[in-house]
Motif scaffolding. Sequence first.
Motif, PDB file in Angstrom:
ATOM      1  N   THR A   8       0.849  -1.182   0.000  1.00  0.00           N
ATOM      2  CA  THR A   8       0.000   0.000   0.000  1.00  0.00           C
ATOM      3  C   THR A   8       0.882   1.227   0.000  1.00  0.00           C
ATOM      4  O   THR A   8       1.929   1.264   0.621  1.00  0.00           O
ATOM      5  CB  THR A   8      -0.930   0.019   1.226  1.00  0.00           C
ATOM      6  OG1 THR A   8      -0.136  -0.028   2.397  1.00  0.00           O
ATOM      7  CG2 THR A   8      -1.888  -1.151   1.190  1.00  0.00           C
ATOM      8  N   GLY A   9       0.459   2.206  -0.715  1.00  0.00           N
ATOM      9  CA  GLY A   9       1.191   3.453  -0.818  1.00  0.00           C
ATOM     10  C   GLY A   9       0.333   4.413  -1.606  1.00  0.00           C
ATOM     11  O   GLY A   9      -0.815   4.124  -1.915  1.00  0.00           O
ATOM     12  N   PRO A  10       0.884   5.544  -1.946  1.00  0.00           N
ATOM     13  CA  PRO A  10       0.087   6.498  -2.707  1.00  0.00           C
ATOM     14  C   PRO A  10      -0.320   5.909  -4.055  1.00  0.00           C
ATOM     15  O   PRO A  10       0.487   5.296  -4.739  1.00  0.00           O
ATOM     16  CB  PRO A  10       1.002   7.706  -2.881  1.00  0.00           C
ATOM     17  CG  PRO A  10       2.295   7.367  -2.248  1.00  0.00           C
ATOM     18  CD  PRO A  10       2.215   6.005  -1.661  1.00  0.00           C
ATOM     19  N   GLN A  73      -9.871  -0.173   2.487  1.00  0.00           N
ATOM     20  CA  GLN A  73      -9.512  -1.566   2.730  1.00  0.00           C
ATOM     21  C   GLN A  73      -9.320  -1.880   4.214  1.00  0.00           C
ATOM     22  O   GLN A  73      -9.794  -2.884   4.695  1.00  0.00           O
ATOM     23  CB  GLN A  73      -8.234  -1.939   1.952  1.00  0.00           C
ATOM     24  CG  GLN A  73      -7.750  -3.356   2.185  1.00  0.00           C
ATOM     25  CD  GLN A  73      -8.772  -4.431   1.848  1.00  0.00           C
ATOM     26  OE1 GLN A  73      -9.539  -4.302   0.917  1.00  0.00           O
ATOM     27  NE2 GLN A  73      -8.793  -5.495   2.626  1.00  0.00           N
ATOM     28  N   THR A  74      -8.659  -1.018   4.955  1.00  0.00           N
ATOM     29  CA  THR A  74      -8.403  -1.299   6.369  1.00  0.00           C
ATOM     30  C   THR A  74      -9.551  -0.872   7.270  1.00  0.00           C
ATOM     31  O   THR A  74      -9.544  -1.168   8.455  1.00  0.00           O
ATOM     32  CB  THR A  74      -7.107  -0.604   6.841  1.00  0.00           C
ATOM     33  OG1 THR A  74      -7.232   0.798   6.613  1.00  0.00           O
ATOM     34  CG2 THR A  74      -5.899  -1.149   6.092  1.00  0.00           C
ATOM     35  N   ARG A  75     -10.531  -0.199   6.737  1.00  0.00           N
ATOM     36  CA  ARG A  75     -11.694   0.201   7.520  1.00  0.00           C
ATOM     37  C   ARG A  75     -12.822  -0.790   7.265  1.00  0.00           C
ATOM     38  O   ARG A  75     -12.738  -1.935   7.677  1.00  0.00           O
ATOM     39  CB  ARG A  75     -12.103   1.624   7.148  1.00  0.00           C
ATOM     40  CG  ARG A  75     -11.018   2.625   7.546  1.00  0.00           C
ATOM     41  CD  ARG A  75     -11.456   4.045   7.273  1.00  0.00           C
ATOM     42  NE  ARG A  75     -10.316   4.922   7.362  1.00  0.00           N
ATOM     43  CZ  ARG A  75      -9.778   5.548   6.332  1.00  0.00           C
ATOM     44  NH1 ARG A  75     -10.289   5.435   5.129  1.00  0.00           N
ATOM     45  NH2 ARG A  75      -8.728   6.319   6.491  1.00  0.00           N
ATOM     46  N   GLN A  76     -13.875  -0.377   6.595  1.00  0.00           N
ATOM     47  CA  GLN A  76     -15.016  -1.267   6.374  1.00  0.00           C
ATOM     48  C   GLN A  76     -14.847  -2.181   5.170  1.00  0.00           C
ATOM     49  O   GLN A  76     -15.700  -3.004   4.904  1.00  0.00           O
ATOM     50  CB  GLN A  76     -16.319  -0.480   6.283  1.00  0.00           C
ATOM     51  CG  GLN A  76     -16.397   0.496   5.124  1.00  0.00           C
ATOM     52  CD  GLN A  76     -16.104   1.917   5.518  1.00  0.00           C
ATOM     53  OE1 GLN A  76     -15.100   2.195   6.138  1.00  0.00           O
ATOM     54  NE2 GLN A  76     -16.972   2.832   5.141  1.00  0.00           N
ATOM     55  N   ASP A  94     -13.737  -8.880   1.283  1.00  0.00           N
ATOM     56  CA  ASP A  94     -13.649 -10.063   0.439  1.00  0.00           C
ATOM     57  C   ASP A  94     -14.646  -9.942  -0.716  1.00  0.00           C
ATOM     58  O   ASP A  94     -15.861  -9.994  -0.498  1.00  0.00           O
ATOM     59  CB  ASP A  94     -13.933 -11.306   1.298  1.00  0.00           C
ATOM     60  CG  ASP A  94     -13.834 -12.580   0.504  1.00  0.00           C
ATOM     61  OD1 ASP A  94     -12.801 -12.785  -0.168  1.00  0.00           O
ATOM     62  OD2 ASP A  94     -14.792 -13.377   0.553  1.00  0.00           O
ATOM     63  N   LEU A  95     -14.149  -9.797  -1.953  1.00  0.00           N
ATOM     64  CA  LEU A  95     -15.019  -9.582  -3.107  1.00  0.00           C
ATOM     65  C   LEU A  95     -16.042 -10.701  -3.313  1.00  0.00           C
ATOM     66  O   LEU A  95     -17.238 -10.410  -3.459  1.00  0.00           O
ATOM     67  CB  LEU A  95     -14.190  -9.371  -4.372  1.00  0.00           C
ATOM     68  CG  LEU A  95     -14.982  -9.203  -5.669  1.00  0.00           C
ATOM     69  CD1 LEU A  95     -15.932  -8.011  -5.595  1.00  0.00           C
ATOM     70  CD2 LEU A  95     -14.025  -9.065  -6.839  1.00  0.00           C
TER      71      LEU A  95
END
Length: 111
Positions: A8-10, A73-76, A94-95
């Motif tokens: 993860t990054g910009p 991604q790291t929240r809801q 999870d898709l």
Amino acid sequence: MSMNPHETGPQIGPVFFDRRELDPILKVYGRMVAQGEWRDYAMAGHKDFAEFAVFRRTGDAPAYRIEKRPALQTRQGQWAVIGEGGQVLRRGRDLPQVLRVFDARRFQVVE
């Protein structure tokens, strides 16, 4: 500098779907087309999210939108299915689990 695409990054450029993500989306789409519920789709990559919109008829407003928002991604969770009125029908990390919202519904076109 690492070139790992999973870090993860910009985000540079628009967000879009990769092949592993499109496969389950297109599987659901194909099933719904075969049932006569959906007729068309559109994909778009935006600065902060990617969108897969499905249509009951060409030219209509989208019946459903499947969105990928990596910032959540790291929240809801980065995945969401959004209904016609803009309501979030399901959200998660999870898709395949998020796409199960289409398994539980009986779709009927009301004229």
